[in-house]
Design a protein around this motif. Structure first.
Motif, mmCIF file in Angstrom:
data_model
loop_
_atom_site.group_PDB
_atom_site.id
_atom_site.type_symbol
_atom_site.label_atom_id
_atom_site.label_comp_id
_atom_site.label_asym_id
_atom_site.label_seq_id
_atom_site.Cartn_x
_atom_site.Cartn_y
_atom_site.Cartn_z
ATOM 1 N N SER A 139 11.624 5.010 -7.883
ATOM 2 C CA SER A 139 11.103 3.696 -8.250
ATOM 3 C C SER A 139 10.836 2.847 -7.021
ATOM 4 C CB SER A 139 12.107 2.975 -9.162
ATOM 5 O OG SER A 139 13.306 2.687 -8.429
ATOM 6 N N ALA A 140 10.091 1.761 -7.219
ATOM 7 C CA ALA A 140 9.865 0.805 -6.132
ATOM 8 C C ALA A 140 11.194 0.253 -5.626
ATOM 9 C CB ALA A 140 8.967 -0.324 -6.617
ATOM 10 N N ARG A 141 12.149 0.064 -6.518
ATOM 11 C CA ARG A 141 13.475 -0.412 -6.109
ATOM 12 C C ARG A 141 14.121 0.545 -5.109
ATOM 13 N NH1 ARG A 141 18.210 -3.096 -8.276
ATOM 14 N NH2 ARG A 141 20.096 -1.969 -7.623
ATOM 15 N N GLU A 142 14.114 1.841 -5.425
ATOM 16 C CA GLU A 142 14.719 2.817 -4.522
ATOM 17 C C GLU A 142 14.019 2.813 -3.168
ATOM 18 O OE1 GLU A 142 16.365 6.597 -6.809
ATOM 19 O OE2 GLU A 142 14.339 6.085 -7.492
ATOM 20 N N PHE A 143 12.691 2.874 -3.186
ATOM 21 C CA PHE A 143 11.953 2.905 -1.926
ATOM 22 C C PHE A 143 12.299 1.697 -1.050
ATOM 23 C CE2 PHE A 143 8.546 5.492 -4.237
ATOM 24 C CZ PHE A 143 8.931 6.677 -3.655
ATOM 25 N N CYS A 144 12.292 0.507 -1.645
ATOM 26 C CA CYS A 144 12.505 -0.706 -0.852
ATOM 27 C C CYS A 144 13.942 -0.850 -0.368
ATOM 28 C CB CYS A 144 12.082 -1.930 -1.652
ATOM 29 S SG CYS A 144 10.286 -2.130 -1.717
ATOM 30 N N LEU A 145 14.905 -0.530 -1.214
ATOM 31 C CA LEU A 145 16.288 -0.623 -0.764
ATOM 32 C C LEU A 145 16.573 0.395 0.335
ATOM 33 C CD1 LEU A 145 18.244 -1.279 -4.089
ATOM 34 C CD2 LEU A 145 17.653 -2.914 -2.270
ATOM 35 N N TRP A 146 16.018 1.594 0.204
ATOM 36 C CA TRP A 146 16.172 2.573 1.290
ATOM 37 C C TRP A 146 15.579 2.012 2.589
ATOM 38 C CZ3 TRP A 146 13.998 7.287 -1.903
ATOM 39 C CH2 TRP A 146 15.002 7.739 -2.775
ATOM 40 N N GLY A 147 14.348 1.499 2.476
ATOM 41 C CA GLY A 147 13.682 0.990 3.669
ATOM 42 C C GLY A 147 14.385 -0.195 4.280
ATOM 43 N N LEU A 148 14.884 -1.102 3.450
ATOM 44 C CA LEU A 148 15.557 -2.289 3.970
ATOM 45 C C LEU A 148 16.845 -1.943 4.709
ATOM 46 C CD1 LEU A 148 14.923 -4.727 1.005
ATOM 47 C CD2 LEU A 148 14.069 -4.995 3.354
ATOM 48 N N ASN A 149 17.448 -0.824 4.376
ATOM 49 C CA ASN A 149 18.620 -0.396 5.132
ATOM 50 C C ASN A 149 18.264 -0.066 6.576
ATOM 51 O OD1 ASN A 149 20.575 -0.694 3.135
ATOM 52 N ND2 ASN A 149 20.155 1.328 2.261
ATOM 53 N N GLY A 150 16.962 0.121 6.820
ATOM 54 C CA GLY A 150 16.518 0.360 8.184
ATOM 55 C C GLY A 150 16.659 -0.850 9.080
ATOM 56 N N LEU A 151 16.807 -2.041 8.495
ATOM 57 C CA LEU A 151 17.044 -3.226 9.326
ATOM 58 C C LEU A 151 18.342 -3.078 10.116
ATOM 59 C CD1 LEU A 151 16.064 -6.106 6.859
ATOM 60 C CD2 LEU A 151 14.619 -4.884 8.493
ATOM 61 N N GLY A 152 19.310 -2.420 9.507
ATOM 62 C CA GLY A 152 20.586 -2.209 10.185
ATOM 63 C C GLY A 152 20.483 -1.255 11.362
ATOM 64 N N ALA A 153 19.472 -0.403 11.356
ATOM 65 C CA ALA A 153 19.274 0.483 12.506
ATOM 66 C C ALA A 153 18.734 -0.289 13.693
ATOM 67 C CB ALA A 153 18.314 1.616 12.126
ATOM 68 N N ILE A 154 18.021 -1.406 13.414
ATOM 69 C CA ILE A 154 17.489 -2.252 14.485
ATOM 70 C C ILE A 154 18.559 -3.211 14.985
ATOM 71 C CG2 ILE A 154 15.744 -3.972 15.045
ATOM 72 C CD1 ILE A 154 13.971 -2.696 12.883
ATOM 73 N N ASP A 155 19.266 -3.812 14.043
ATOM 74 C CA ASP A 155 20.347 -4.749 14.372
ATOM 75 C C ASP A 155 21.537 -4.394 13.486
ATOM 76 O OD1 ASP A 155 22.128 -6.809 14.722
ATOM 77 O OD2 ASP A 155 20.626 -8.409 14.598
ATOM 78 N N PRO A 156 22.546 -3.726 14.030
ATOM 79 C CA PRO A 156 23.683 -3.274 13.213
ATOM 80 C C PRO A 156 24.420 -4.389 12.491
ATOM 81 C CG PRO A 156 23.682 -2.180 15.343
ATOM 82 C CD PRO A 156 22.648 -3.267 15.416
ATOM 83 N N ALA A 173 0.830 -1.206 0.000
ATOM 84 C CA ALA A 173 0.000 0.000 0.000
ATOM 85 C C ALA A 173 0.865 1.256 0.000
ATOM 86 C CB ALA A 173 -0.923 -0.010 1.217
ATOM 87 N N ALA A 174 1.967 1.204 0.748
ATOM 88 C CA ALA A 174 2.849 2.369 0.807
ATOM 89 C C ALA A 174 3.472 2.670 -0.550
ATOM 90 C CB ALA A 174 3.938 2.139 1.852
ATOM 91 N N LEU A 175 3.950 1.634 -1.241
ATOM 92 C CA LEU A 175 4.541 1.859 -2.567
ATOM 93 C C LEU A 175 3.513 2.416 -3.532
ATOM 94 C CD1 LEU A 175 6.813 -1.286 -3.076
ATOM 95 C CD2 LEU A 175 7.444 0.971 -2.222
ATOM 96 N N ALA A 176 2.290 1.884 -3.478
ATOM 97 C CA ALA A 176 1.241 2.379 -4.368
ATOM 98 C C ALA A 176 0.907 3.838 -4.073
ATOM 99 C CB ALA A 176 -0.009 1.513 -4.234
ATOM 100 N N PHE A 177 0.981 4.212 -2.798
ATOM 101 C CA PHE A 177 0.663 5.589 -2.419
ATOM 102 C C PHE A 177 1.804 6.546 -2.749
ATOM 103 C CE2 PHE A 177 0.204 9.085 0.648
ATOM 104 C CZ PHE A 177 -1.115 9.458 0.398
ATOM 105 N N LEU A 178 3.035 6.114 -2.488
ATOM 106 C CA LEU A 178 4.194 6.982 -2.666
ATOM 107 C C LEU A 178 4.515 7.255 -4.130
ATOM 108 C CD1 LEU A 178 6.568 5.371 -0.023
ATOM 109 C CD2 LEU A 178 5.784 7.741 0.032
ATOM 110 N N THR A 179 4.477 6.216 -4.951
ATOM 111 C CA THR A 179 5.049 6.295 -6.295
ATOM 112 C C THR A 179 4.523 7.465 -7.123
ATOM 113 O OG1 THR A 179 5.500 3.920 -6.293
ATOM 114 C CG2 THR A 179 5.431 5.029 -8.431
#
Length: 570
Positions: free
Chosen positions: A110-127, A96-102
């Motif tokens: 692109s969806a690629r940019e959004f998801c890769l940016w977001g997935l980098n947030g996993l490192g903020a939870i567990d370095p 839903a977020a990708l559909a709303f943001l794009t």
């Protein structure tokens, strides 16, 4: 006439008597003067994403396990006792977020940019977690171990990237204790926080619980009676009556005692407890026993959602000072009532509109408020990539004040919708702005409700003032600057009396600015009147302008003649 008894912000005098106009009754001239806004507010419906409830995990065509996939599988079995990540929910929210943001972000991503940016947030939870994309593949690592490698979908494949993101999140969840400790809400928050770190400072994700609170604030929240309660040694007291609520028309006022709610005695109860008794479903009845030491009466109200009061006023020597603390759902309506009452004074000398510390709110309310003091014209221009974000906010209605002088007070905390109102009235030479350069928030957010109850606030348009200059970064430059000290202010007022506007060059430089504007140029313009917190000098200067019409007229001339503005493609 009964005085308005709502609590008044610190530093404000008691509210002016409100008169006979009440919410829920015809507002006479006030209602007739509410402006016709030519552009209808865009309501963004919640966006949903399809998720197959029969699927335990989203699939990515061509998925291949990492070389150590068997080790990862064993670790997943070892952690089987841990709560599982709800992949269907994650899939629905991210999709839903990708559909709303794009289609809506100011810049195309692109969806690629959004998801890769977001997935980098996993490192903020567990370095120890890291996500890397290279050679058409996306790799999830935990320290030195590769947990999962997936083929990258096409850049614009929203469904493919949603599924990939959820697969990586689930793999990280299985191996990372910090991920599981953060929970699904924390995982989503980390994903969106990192995604929005790559965009503007105002776009954000708000999790379900605070999103509900935010919606309550914007719309009035849980239905109630619109009463503020306190207590003394003997009983519960009414300490404030919200003029937007159902208690106002029936004559309840500050100082009355509240003895019972729905037959339930308030004796020995706290104000917080009794306030909860007043809440209920919209339209439901609540019975109050109120009175004083001598008499008591029973009142039956229908609960209603009560937006917070945002407008407070008082009069002094035929000058009305109106303070607007924010722009919520009823701000323009509240303003119309005060302006209607002010216009009844045949000796009205002027209005002071205090926007200091006002952080903004609903753009449409700022536009409608401007129309109460303008006969017609453009109040603002919004321009974005989504066609629905592009508006020329034109108004027509009629100046309720009959052309009375208006002075607007601003400071370094004045932002967003408050800046839009100040710019609209100033650009039409309908008001003189006094204070310091404002914050400079000229970006508009649209809100999308997510399937989990959270909300996305996404910047989708820039705001331009009626004369075409950008508010973002630049802010509103006042005609009278009060942030450079008392001696400088006194000199400005003396020069105004002689017809000279010391701030003319700075004001006209700001009006001549056009997007895109380099930061160095923004700073160069703003230094003419540094942003500061407002002081009593602001109100003193406003009174001087109203008391001396020649000063007021001279200050208006600092604004260049209105010019037609046509938005240009970026």
């Amino acid at each position: 006439m009964r005085p308005r008894t709502s609590p008044v912000p610190a530093g404000m005098a008691p509210s002016r008597p409100r008169g006979t106009a009440r919410r829920g009754a015809p507002f006479a001239r006030a209602a007739r003067h509410i402006a016709l806004i030519l552009i209808v507010m865009l309501l963004v419906a919640p966006v949903s994403a399809h998720a197959d409830p029969a699927a335990a995990l989203p699939t990515v065509p061509g998925t291949q396990p990492a070389p150590d996939a068997q080790q990862a599988s064993g670790a997943q079995q070892a952690s089987a006792a841990q709560p599982a990540l709800d992949s269907d929910q994650m899939n629905a929210v991210i999709g839903a977020a990708l559909a709303f943001l794009t289609p809506r972000t100011l810049d195309s991503h692109s969806a690629r940019e959004f998801c890769l940016w977001g997935l980098n947030g996993l490192g903020a939870i567990d370095p120890s977690l890291a996500v890397n994309a290279q050679d058409g593949r996306v790799r999830l690592s935990l320290a030195q171990d590769t947990l999962l490698v997936l083929p990258a979908p096409p850049d614009t494949d929203q469904g493919g990237w949603t599924a990939l993101a959820v697969r990586l999140m689930q793999a990280a969840w299985a191996r990372s204790a910090p991920m599981r400790d953060a929970g699904a809400d924390g995982t989503l928050q980390g994903f969106f926080d990192e995604l929005f770190n790559h965009m503007d400072p105002y776009s954000r994700y708000v999790a379900p619980s605070p999103a509900t609170t935010d919606r309550d604030i914007r719309t009035g929240g849980t239905a109630g009676a619109g009463l503020t309660l306190g207590h003394d040694a003997r009983s519960i007291l009414i300490t404030g009556v919200n003029a937007n609520g159902p208690a106002w028309p029936v004559g309840l006022s500050s100082g009355q005692r509240l003895y019972a709610v729905n037959g339930r005695s308030t004796r020995d109860q706290t104000p917080a407890t009794v306030s909860q008794w007043l809440l209920g479903d919209v339209g439901s009845k609540v019975t109050l026993l109120v009175g004083d030491e001598r008499t008591r009466r029973t009142i039956v109200l229908r609960r209603a959602s009560v937006p917070p009061e945002t407008v407070f006023a008082y009069a002094s020597n035929h000058t009305v000072v109106i303070r607007v603390t924010a722009f919520s759902a009823d701000t323009a309506e509240e303003m119309s009532q005060y302006l209607d009452q002010a216009s009844d004074d045949p000796h009205l000398r002027g209005l002071v509109l205090d926007l200091r510390g006002n952080r903004g709110g609903v753009l449409q309310q700022a536009v409608t408020t401007s129309a109460l003091m303008l006969d017609r014209g453009v109040a603002a221009i919004t321009h974005g990539r989504d066609p629905q974000a592009n508006h020329i906010w034109a108004v027509q209605g009629g100046d309720m004040t009959g052309g009375a002088p208006i002075v607007i007070l601003v400071d370094g905390r004045t932002a967003s919708a408050a800046e839009i109102l100040a710019a609209a009235l100033a650009d039409h030479r309908r008001a003189v702005v006094v204070g310091s350069t404002t914050l400079g928030k000229g970006l508009v957010q649209t809100i999308g409700q997510m399937p989990d109850g959270g909300e996305l606030f996404v910047t989708w348009s820039r705001v331009l003032a009626p004369q075409g200059w950008p508010l973002q970064g630049l802010g509103v430059m006042p005609q009278i600057c009060t942030s450079r000290g008392e001696a400088d202010l006194e000199r400005q007022l003396q020069d105004l009396a002689a017809g000279t506007v010391d701030m003319r060059d700075a004001v006209q430089a700001a009006r001549a600015a056009r997007f895109p504007l380099p930061v160095s140029r923004i700073l160069d313009i703003r230094k003419a009147c540094p942003a500061a917190i407002g002081t009593d000098s602001d109100l003193d200067a406003a009174r001087s302008l109203i008391d001396n019409p020649a000063e007021y007229r001279a200050a208006l001339t600092a604004i260049p003649d209105d010019v037609a503005y046509a938005p240009q493609a970026e």
